[in-house]
Each structure stands twice: as structure tokens, then as C-alpha cells.
Design an enzyme around this catalytic site. Structure first.
Site, PDB file in Angstrom:
ATOM      1  N   ARG A  17       0.799  -1.233   0.000  1.00 51.58           N
ATOM      2  CA  ARG A  17       0.000   0.000   0.000  1.00 51.58           C
ATOM      3  C   ARG A  17       0.828   1.277   0.000  1.00 51.58           C
ATOM      4  NH1 ARG A  17      -2.703  -3.945   1.644  1.00 51.58           N
ATOM      5  NH2 ARG A  17      -0.674  -4.452   2.489  1.00 51.58           N
ATOM      6  N   THR A  18       1.753   1.372   0.950  1.00 58.25           N
ATOM      7  CA  THR A  18       2.444   2.647   1.136  1.00 58.25           C
ATOM      8  C   THR A  18       3.293   2.964  -0.092  1.00 58.25           C
ATOM      9  OG1 THR A  18       2.525   2.036   3.462  1.00 58.25           O
ATOM     10  CG2 THR A  18       3.797   3.972   2.804  1.00 58.25           C
TER      11      THR A  18
ATOM     12  N   LYS B 103      26.532  -2.610  -0.280  1.00 63.87           N
ATOM     13  CA  LYS B 103      28.011  -2.604  -0.385  1.00 63.87           C
ATOM     14  C   LYS B 103      28.633  -1.794   0.739  1.00 63.87           C
ATOM     15  CE  LYS B 103      27.570  -2.270  -5.416  1.00 63.87           C
ATOM     16  NZ  LYS B 103      27.885  -1.376  -6.552  1.00 63.87           N
TER      17      LYS B 103
ATOM     18  N   ARG C 119      11.024   3.952   3.473  1.00 67.07           N
ATOM     19  CA  ARG C 119      10.728   2.996   4.561  1.00 67.07           C
ATOM     20  C   ARG C 119      12.016   2.254   4.875  1.00 67.07           C
ATOM     21  NH1 ARG C 119       5.700  -1.133   4.672  1.00 67.07           N
ATOM     22  NH2 ARG C 119       4.687   0.835   5.215  1.00 67.07           N
TER      23      ARG C 119
ATOM     24  N   HIS D  95       4.708   5.741  11.572  1.00 68.89           N
ATOM     25  CA  HIS D  95       4.205   5.617  10.195  1.00 68.89           C
ATOM     26  C   HIS D  95       3.229   6.784  10.034  1.00 68.89           C
ATOM     27  CE1 HIS D  95       2.991   4.066   6.443  1.00 68.89           C
ATOM     28  NE2 HIS D  95       2.770   2.798   6.744  1.00 68.89           N
TER      29      HIS D  95
HETATM   30  N1   CP Z   1      -0.346  -0.176   5.855  1.00 71.31           N
HETATM   31  C1   CP Z   1       0.863  -0.393   5.286  1.00 71.31           C
HETATM   32  O1   CP Z   1       1.863   0.247   5.665  1.00 71.31           O
HETATM   33  O2   CP Z   1       0.874  -1.338   4.326  1.00 71.31           O
HETATM   34  P1   CP Z   1       2.144  -1.777   3.482  1.00 71.31           P
HETATM   35  O3   CP Z   1       3.108  -2.450   4.433  1.00 71.31           O
HETATM   36  O4   CP Z   1       1.628  -2.677   2.414  1.00 71.31           O
HETATM   37  O5   CP Z   1       2.770  -0.515   2.927  1.00 71.31           O
END
Ligand code: CP
Length: 329
Positions: free
Chosen positions: A57-58, A86, A107, A135
Site C-alpha cells: 500500500r504505502t 556494499k 521505509r 508511520h
Molecule cells: N499499511 C501499510 O503500511 O501497508 P504496506 O506495508 O503494504 O505498505
């Protein structure tokens, strides 16, 4: 807050007026997200989308949001496709990639790593999840969804009753959501988890410090009894020492249609940041809820596009130009 050029690293950066600003821009993005209108406002701009942990999603919604504003996306996924494998530092990676991008989403499994990267970056950085820390864009889209669902029921955010269920120790989405809820009045929070996976004390203290009523429980039936929102989370297996350790908690709090019918109020909204664990006997939200109209999990995921479009438009200071570069489809 001043959005132009800002890094979005933590929910702590936001005041209530900032949230209202993001949501108002997100509302205005709907015709573009639904492809009723097309804008080229970010034509020529590049998003560096760097995901060093799995994501559906993100990662994809950041990319789609940028595309829907007319920009291009360059992705790095996993350490093995990056020179970090590396031994290159986050500092050097940030200095280099920020020369190639107008904004970067990232991320990373380590807490604080996205802030470290942002300190070296020459362009704004948006946190797509740093370890079990935060998040922030998920919390914003969660709150946007809660607001919409409550409006549909003639309610406001103030006085909200919410249960958070599952792995509250490692679940970064609920950590950011707790921080966000401190901006509202008179929220009743029920935290349902095994004692070993309880919400960190500092976040419970934060909720109580603004006068919110917080109940801590390990009883699902009790926890979901009188709430507007039942927000389930997955056991965050990747944060445990072993799969076997995670397995001891998996399946402990399973919400299905029978339990919902027996214990929830008829209008209780079911949320989950996703992914939900679909393994037999482990799934925290059963598939038999899929036809329940109060299951908001896919509306939640859809709202991620709107909120992320809004953040790009605000950070890159193009909100007022979106319509000027647009046409109807
Ligand atoms: N909700 C969420 O962060 O989903 P993903 O891990 O798929 O990005």
C-alpha cells in the site's frame, strides 16, 4: 506548520490546524484520484521512492499519488538493489539520491533511520515507516478515514471511542495514531493486547496527559463492546526474535462476523492498516467480515491516495496550481 519544503517524519510535527489543512487538500484531490480530472501540476518532478522493507500500500500509493499529480517515480526496493548492500552510508545515499529527486519517500527497518536520512537530504523526505517507531502518513489516512466514517454517522472526532487491538508494542501505525489522537478532545481509548505486546507506557501516558480515558485489557469481547472504531493490527512477525515467538501470539485476538455480531454495537467501524494475516487460524480479521458494510479497510487504503497527494502538493507548494494545470476527462 510550514509545509513547503518540510520533511514529514513524525506525527509530533502536526497541530490540529495542520491536520485540517491536509484533510481539506485531500478532499480537493478526489476528482483527480477518481480520474474525473487530470492535472499535470508536477510534470517534470521526480519522486525517489525508497523502500527497504516490504510494502504494498504505502509504496504503491505514494507512487500513484505522485503520478496522479503528473510526476514521475523512481523506485529502490530492498537493500540488495541499493549500494547500501556494499556498505554505503545513509548519509552518502541521501546526498546522492536527493540530487536526483524532488522529494523522497522512505521505509527502513531501523527506528530513526528516516530522520537520519532526511538530515542529509537536499530535498524533503517523507517517512513511510521506520522500524516500530512511526508511520505518520498511515496515521493521517487512518484519521481521515475515521473522520469520514464518523461524519457519515453524524458524529465528530471529539468524544470518539476507539479500541486498538493486537500487537500494540511493535505496531508503528497505532503508535502514530495515539500521538494523533492527543490533538482531539475527550477520546476514549481501549488498548487490547497480550500484556507482553502492550502499548508502550510513554504513549499511554501521552494519551492520559491530555485527559483521554485509557483502558488496558487483554479481553477482546470486553474491548470491542462499546466503541465507534475497532482498529485491529497484525502481529508484527518481522520485529520478533523468531517466527516461533510470533506464533505464540498469532490468532489470539481474532475478529470475525460472529464475534462482531455478538459483542460490537451495530455501527462499529472495523479498521486495519493492512496487510492482514490471511493464514488459517491466525487471521486477526476474518474474511467472513468482507461483506460487512462497516468494514472500512479498503476505504482506508483508498484514502491513502488522497492524503499522500495532499502531502506532496503541500510539501512541493503546488496546492494553488493543481486546478490551473488540469482538465476534465
Ligand atoms: N499499511 C501499510 O503500511 O501497508 P504496506 O506495508 O503494504 O505498505
Amino acid at each position: 506548520m510550514e509545509f513547503t519544503g518540510a520533511d514529514i517524519l513524525s506525527i509530533e510535527q502536526f497541530q490540529r490546524s495542520d491536520i485540517e489543512r491536509v484533510f481539506s487538500v485531500a478532499d480537493a484531490m478526489e476528482p483527480y484520484a477518481l480520474r474525473k480530472r487530470v492535472t499535470r501540476v508536477l510534470e517534470g518532478a521526480i519522486l525517489g521512492n525508497m523502500f527497504f522493507e516490504p510494502s504494498t500500500r504505502t509504496r504503491v500509493s505514494f507512487g500513484c499519488a505522485f503520478n496522479l499529480l503528473g510526476g514521475e517515480v523512481r523506485e529502490t526496493t530492498g537493500f540488495q538493489s541499493s549500494a547500501i548492500a556494499k556498505g554505503e552510508s545513509l548519509y552518502d545515499t541521501a546526498r546522492v539520491l536527493s540530487g536526483y529527486s524532488d522529494v523522497i519517500c522512505m521505509r527502513h527497518p531501523q527506528e530513526g533511520s528516516v530522520a537520519e536520512f532526511a538530515a542529509a537530504s537536499r530535498v524533503p523526505v517523507i517517512n513511510g515507516g521506520d522500524g516500530s517507531n512511526e508511520h505518520p502518513t498511515q496515521a493521517l489516512l487512518d484519521l481521515y478515514t475515521i473522520r469520514k466514517e464518523m461524519e457519515g454517522r453524524g458524529r465528530t472526532m471529539d468524544g470518539l471511542r476507539i479500541a486498538m487491538i493486537g500487537d500494540l508494542k511493535y505496531g508503528r501505525t497505532v503508535h502514530s495514531l495515539c500521538r494523533l489522537l492527543t490533538l482531539f478532545d475527550n477520546v476514549h481509548v481501549t488498548l487490547v493486547s497480550p500484556p507482553e505486546l502492550a502499548m508502550p507506557n510513554y504513549l499511554v501516558d501521552r494519551l492520559r496527559s491530555v485527559g483521554h480515558d485509557v483502558v488496558i485489557s487483554d479481553d477482546l469481547a470486553h474491548g470491542i463492546g462499546h466503541v465507534d472504531i475497532a482498529y485491529a493490527t497484525r502481529i508484527q512477525e518481522e520485529r520478533f526474535h523468531s517466527k516461533e515467538e510470533a506464533d505464540t501470539y498469532r490468532g489470539r485476538f481474532r475478529l470475525n462476523q460472529a464475534i462482531y455480531t455478538q459483542y460490537c454495537e451495530p455501527n462499529t467501524v472495523i479498521m486495519h492498516p493492512l496487510p492482514r494475516d490471511s493464514r488459517e487460524d491466525a487471521n486477526e480479521l476474518d474474511n467472513d467480515l468482507n461483506q460487512n458494510p462497516n468494514l472500512a479497510i479498503f476505504r482506508q487504503a483508498d484514502n491513502g491516495i488522497l492524503v499522500r497527494m495532499a502531502l506532496f502538493a503541500l510539501v512541493l507548494d503546488v496546492v494553488d496550481q493543481v486546478d490551473k494545470h488540469a482538465r476534465d476527462v
